[in-house]
Write an enzyme that holds these catalytic residues in place. Sequence first.
Site, short mmCIF file in Angstrom:
data_model
loop_
_atom_site.label_atom_id
_atom_site.label_comp_id
_atom_site.label_asym_id
_atom_site.label_seq_id
_atom_site.Cartn_x
_atom_site.Cartn_y
_atom_site.Cartn_z
CE LYS A 174 39.05 59.28 125.86
NZ LYS A 174 39.20 58.68 127.24
CG ASP A 227 39.12 54.67 127.82
OD1 ASP A 227 40.31 54.61 127.82
OD2 ASP A 227 38.48 55.76 127.45
#
Length: 288
Positions: free
Chosen positions: A71, A107
């Site tokens: 990520k 997210d």
Amino acid sequence: MVIDGRTTLCGLFGCPVEHSFSPLMHNTAFQYLKLNWAYVPFKVEPHQLPRALSSIPALNLAGVNVTIPHKEAVLRYLDELTPCAASIGAVNVILNREGKLVGDNTDGRGFIKSLQEEAGLIPAGKKAVILGAGGAAKAAAVQLAVEGAEEVSIVNRTPGKAEQLARAVQNLGSKSRVLTWEQTGEAAAAINEADLVVQATSVGMYPDVNSHLPVPEDAFHSGQVVYDLIYNPLKTKFLKMAEIRGAKAVSGLGMLLYQGALAFELWTGTAAPVNIMREALQKQLKGR
Ligand code: ATR
């Protein structure tokens, strides 16, 4: 699902990817909407990441999700970052815009959407405490600040990581203070004063389901929302404690769902069938 010459592909880059819920969630949505799309998990070892990313335009993939451990590592290889991905400092979705790789992060937005949908909580003006300062904590904390939370305090085992996150939150205009688990009384008081408590550590996650953070049960009360980013189990020991004291307990399934729904919409330009996706996730979780 029939894959043919017209199928549009997207997928997931991570290592490992075996236990991911995303292929099921997205493929169920494609089938339900009769879109000729398919979502494929790709196990990408860290040293292969640059080559895997070059394959996105080369193979004409619409985009990919990015998960552990990539990520943050992907940032330097992308052509562009959305302001959201830049402020979180991590990417969970890549879009192939005519060969240009654009990194975004759904997210934090997925977390906020889930908070609104499942607990009716709007963060503006609220006091939040985040327990943890890892990747998931960062996405939640930054987005709470972006949404105008009054205070986003951080409790973490390692103070350095929490201090960095507190600075990011303060730069976005929210108040923030840092506590460690040694400051048990202060942490409990901060939790008690909060409108929203976010459990963002891995403590209590399957198979370690009997563990919970050192928070006394009487720190919780009714009128609070207590959100555990863990979704396996759906109700962690931490959530059970909060619920006993009257708090509204919410599991991380909603964040998983809405981060996926937002990515789906970015890739396809079509509204995600959220209820169908939620059912698929619940079914898979029950089967485990
Ligand atoms: P994720 O991407 O899921 O957020 P992560 O980035 O590895 O995972 O972060 C895990 C978080 O859980 C961290 O905040 C970690 O605390 P440290 O920053 O001190 O490492 C926290 N954590 C993990 N195990 C813990 C434990 N036994 N007690 C307290 N905190 C713990």
